[in-house]
Design an enzyme around this catalytic site. Structure first.
Site, PDB file in Angstrom:
ATOM      1  CG  HIS A   1      -1.879   1.089   1.332  1.00 19.35           C
ATOM      2  ND1 HIS A   1      -3.240   0.903   1.224  1.00 19.35           N
ATOM      3  CD2 HIS A   1      -1.703   2.420   1.549  1.00 19.35           C
ATOM      4  CE1 HIS A   1      -3.855   2.071   1.360  1.00 19.35           C
ATOM      5  NE2 HIS A   1      -2.944   3.008   1.570  1.00 19.35           N
ATOM      6  CD  GLU A   2       1.389   3.438   3.624  1.00 15.87           C
ATOM      7  OE1 GLU A   2       1.523   4.505   2.995  1.00 15.87           O
ATOM      8  OE2 GLU A   2       0.365   3.178   4.293  1.00 15.87           O
TER       9      GLU A   2
ATOM     10  CG  HIS B   1       0.439   6.112  -0.687  1.00 12.39           C
ATOM     11  ND1 HIS B   1      -0.661   6.476  -1.430  1.00 12.39           N
ATOM     12  CD2 HIS B   1      -0.047   5.577   0.466  1.00 12.39           C
ATOM     13  CE1 HIS B   1      -1.763   6.170  -0.765  1.00 12.39           C
ATOM     14  NE2 HIS B   1      -1.415   5.625   0.386  1.00 12.39           N
TER      15      HIS B   1
END
Length: 230
Positions: A109-110, A113
């Site tokens: 997920h990160e 980003h």
């Protein structure tokens, strides 16, 4: 979130159905930081989602270094992790990440980003629509909304459920890291949803499970081999 005012993060993904930690015998006796570092290392070395993202970051000129770009810390609340754009670092909430599968999802997920931060001029701090777009992509591509995870949350079986899950997860993530109303978060997500939901880079498809992610990684590598030979 872990002292990162500019972080783009995710709320804990299993609030409705907590899992029992699935860690090895030795890990039970290690400090949180040591367990976090060991799980992170395994994720970076073995997870197909993460391996593809690391390759994509490197090809984009933003190679990721484990010591420089990851930090295991204790976090407030039930946040699992975040990307601090001010220092280009991923914060992993060692007191909230329960097991290896959870670590895999948080890092993926990160890293999405981080990939967005590398390839685009994302205004994390003042443009909530930019944040919404990256949160949509992270929820869509990281496995946050996989069927297995949704079953653990006791939420499944609805028409277009994947899209609904992605929208809901993106809104929750915005609310976890920004002091805005739910109405503002919903409006930002809805305004950019179609274009950001259909942006599958660098996977080229929605990787619904590890097998899909492995195929996506293979295709990513072959695609770049093809272009390098033209």
């Amino acid at each position: 979130m872990a002292g990162a005012p500019g972080a783009a993060g995710q709320a804990s993904p299993e609030q409705l159905a907590p899992e029992q930690p699935q860690q090895g015998f030795l890990a039970r006796f290690l400090a949180d930081d040591q367990k976090c570092q060991l799980m992170l290392l395994k994720t970076l070395q073995t997870n197909p989602y993460v391996k593809l993202l690391l390759d994509a970051m490197k090809r984009s000129g933003c190679a990721v270094n484990r010591e420089r770009h990851f930090s295991c810390e204790d976090c407030n609340g039930n946040v699992s992790g975040g990307f601090d754009a001010s220092v280009s670092q991923i914060v992993l909430c060692q007191n909230n990440i329960r097991n290896q599968a959870h670590m895999n999802r948080v890092v993926t997920h990160e890293l999405i980003h981080t990939f967005d931060h590398c390839r685009a001029h994302v205004d994390w701090f003042t443009n909530v629509r930019h944040l919404a777009c990256s949160e949509i992509r992270a929820a869509n591509l990281s496995g946050d909304c996989s069927l297995v995870n949704e079953i653990f949350r006791l939420r499944f079986g609805l028409k277009q459920h994947h899209q609904t899950c992605v929208r809901d997860r993106a809104i929750l993530s915005i609310l976890a890291v920004r002091n805005v109303s739910k109405e503002v978060a919903e409006k930002a997500v809805d305004e950019v949803f179609e274009s950001c939901f259909n942006d599958h880079e660098p996977f080229g498809r929605i990787p619904h499970n590890k097998t899909y992610a492995k195929y996506a990684h293979r295709d990513f590598q072959n695609r770049h081999r093809y272009y390098s030979n033209i």
